[in-house]
Design an enzyme around this catalytic site. Structure first.
Site, mmCIF file in Angstrom:
data_model
loop_
_atom_site.group_PDB
_atom_site.id
_atom_site.type_symbol
_atom_site.label_atom_id
_atom_site.label_comp_id
_atom_site.label_asym_id
_atom_site.label_seq_id
_atom_site.Cartn_x
_atom_site.Cartn_y
_atom_site.Cartn_z
ATOM 1 N N ASP A 102 37.597 49.188 37.863
ATOM 2 C CA ASP A 102 37.914 47.971 38.605
ATOM 3 C C ASP A 102 37.685 46.766 37.686
ATOM 4 O O ASP A 102 36.741 46.755 36.894
ATOM 5 C CB ASP A 102 37.023 47.854 39.851
ATOM 6 N N ASN A 110 43.476 35.062 39.072
ATOM 7 C CA ASN A 110 44.689 34.788 39.857
ATOM 8 C C ASN A 110 44.620 33.417 40.526
ATOM 9 O O ASN A 110 45.602 32.664 40.544
ATOM 10 C CB ASN A 110 44.867 35.864 40.932
ATOM 11 N N ASP A 119 49.309 39.046 36.092
ATOM 12 C CA ASP A 119 50.131 40.210 35.732
ATOM 13 C C ASP A 119 50.112 40.460 34.219
ATOM 14 O O ASP A 119 50.088 41.613 33.770
ATOM 15 C CB ASP A 119 51.572 40.000 36.192
ATOM 16 N N ASP A 145 43.837 45.550 41.171
ATOM 17 C CA ASP A 145 43.187 45.467 39.864
ATOM 18 C C ASP A 145 42.342 46.713 39.589
ATOM 19 O O ASP A 145 41.358 46.657 38.868
ATOM 20 C CB ASP A 145 42.321 44.200 39.779
#
Length: 224
Positions: A102, A110, A119, A145
């Protein structure tokens, strides 16, 4: 089904050629009233159609098994390969490990830089994962993620070392600029262990790692 998709062009070319040559045989040997050149042309057309169709099937199958953003395998492919690797490991009595990963701090990236930047970071992370694993390992985007890796014929110690090396590389590249690191849980397949149970325990190891952040935890490091 996966075998057919993999060899679809060859299978369809052979089938098309066989159909065409069967007609040619009927014309040449059994003297069935068909034009010879017509059958030769039909054979070539069928073979070509088989080749084109087979390649289209390959591409469609590949796109259904890969993640668009990162180019990694997706969860569907991960499950397919995990079943295969579990059967192989059981038959050969070889070790098999799974790592769940993770990304720490990804939501903040973000929110601060936007989803496009997020991205790009995911693609950069995917490249690090691929570069530091073997071609026989299965690296997949689990979703969002999160990532997952199957280490075939790999001990828990070796799998831990690989993930730790990846963690260090991610920290070195992204920690100062984006405050971004990874946490990971690593587990090995036990005798007669169910795949679902394996993934549940891998997720538990990941949860423990996320409590610390920027760490790698193996299943042997805490009481189940």
């Amino acid at each position: 089904m996966q075998v057919f998709c993999r060899y679809a062009p060859l299978i369809l070319v052979v089938l098309g050629t066989m159909v065409g040559l069967t007609g040619y045989y009927l014309d040449m040997v059994l003297r069935v009233s068909f034009e010879r050149l017509l059958w030769l042309g039909a054979t070539l057309l069928l073979a070509l159609a088989g080749l084109i169709t087979g390649r289209m099937i390959q591409r469609l199958n590949l796109s259904s098994l890969t993640d668009f953003t990162t180019g990694l395998w997706n969860r569907r492919y991960f499950y397919l390969r995990l079943d295969e690797e579990e059967a192989r490991a059981t038959k050969k009595k070889a070790p098999l490990c799974v790592a769940m990963i993770d990304v720490d701090g990804f939501k903040a990236v973000n929110d601060t830089y936007g989803h496009a930047a997020g991205d790009l970071l995911l693609s950069d992370l995917a490249a690090i994962f691929k570069k530091n694993t073997r071609a026989t390992d299965v690296v997949a985007r689990w979703g969002g993620d999160e990532f997952a890796i199957i280490f075939s014929e790999t001990s828990i110690k070796d799998a831990h070392e690989v993930i730790e090396r990846i963690r260090q590389k991610v920290e070195a590249k992204f920690s100062s600029s984006y405050d971004l690191t990874i946490s990971a849980g690593v587990i090995s397949l036990e005798p007669n262990q169910d795949i679902r149970d394996l993934l549940i325990k891998a997720d538990k190891a990941l949860y423990k790692a996320k409590e610390q952040k920027n760490s790698v935890i193996t299943i042997t490091e805490f009481i189940r």
